[in-house]
Design a protein around this motif. Structure first.
Motif, short mmCIF file in Angstrom:
data_model
loop_
_atom_site.label_atom_id
_atom_site.label_comp_id
_atom_site.label_asym_id
_atom_site.label_seq_id
_atom_site.Cartn_x
_atom_site.Cartn_y
_atom_site.Cartn_z
N ARG A 3 -68.22 58.47 22.02
CA ARG A 3 -67.50 57.28 22.52
C ARG A 3 -66.90 56.47 21.38
O ARG A 3 -65.76 56.01 21.47
N ILE A 34 -59.67 50.71 27.38
CA ILE A 34 -60.03 52.01 26.79
C ILE A 34 -61.51 52.30 27.03
O ILE A 34 -61.88 53.43 27.36
N LYS A 37 -61.84 53.52 30.50
CA LYS A 37 -61.32 54.88 30.65
C LYS A 37 -62.28 55.91 30.05
O LYS A 37 -62.47 56.97 30.61
N ILE A 38 -62.88 55.58 28.92
CA ILE A 38 -63.85 56.49 28.30
C ILE A 38 -65.05 56.66 29.22
O ILE A 38 -65.55 57.77 29.39
N MET A 41 -63.65 58.86 32.28
CA MET A 41 -63.10 60.19 32.01
C MET A 41 -63.87 60.96 30.95
O MET A 41 -63.71 62.17 30.86
N ALA A 46 -60.18 60.93 27.66
CA ALA A 46 -59.54 59.64 27.40
C ALA A 46 -58.65 59.72 26.16
O ALA A 46 -57.53 59.20 26.15
N LYS A 49 -55.50 61.83 27.00
CA LYS A 49 -54.56 61.06 27.82
C LYS A 49 -53.85 60.02 26.97
O LYS A 49 -52.64 59.84 27.10
#
Length: 78
Positions: A3, A34, A37-38, A41, A46, A49
């Motif tokens: 991450r 972000i 999204k992490i 996904m 992420a 994308k």
């Protein structure tokens, strides 16, 4: 990729060319977006994308910034 690495690499992509400056409100919103999204996904997806669709992220960030300035709550969106 973990991450932390994904966040660092995605923010580096977004900060290229001074479109987003560190410490600004837009930067803080971008980090929240972000991170969400992490979480949804995964780090690899992420990053992928963000790498290929960074302009889509800029649009989302701008929308969130406008919503925040209008007094809407970000937690409902992210």
């Amino acid at each position: 990729m973990n991450r932390f690495q994904a966040m660092a690499q995605i923010m580096a992509i977004l900060c290229e060319g001074d479109r987003i400056r560190k410490g600004s409100q837009k930067y803080k919103i971008a980090r929240k977006l972000i991170a969400a999204k992490i979480d949804r996904m995964g780090p690899e997806a992420a990053y992928s994308k963000a790498k290929w669709n960074k302009y889509e992220l800029f649009v989302e960030i701008e929308e969130l910034l406008k919503a925040e300035k209008a007094g809407k709550i970000l937690r409902n969106y992210i």
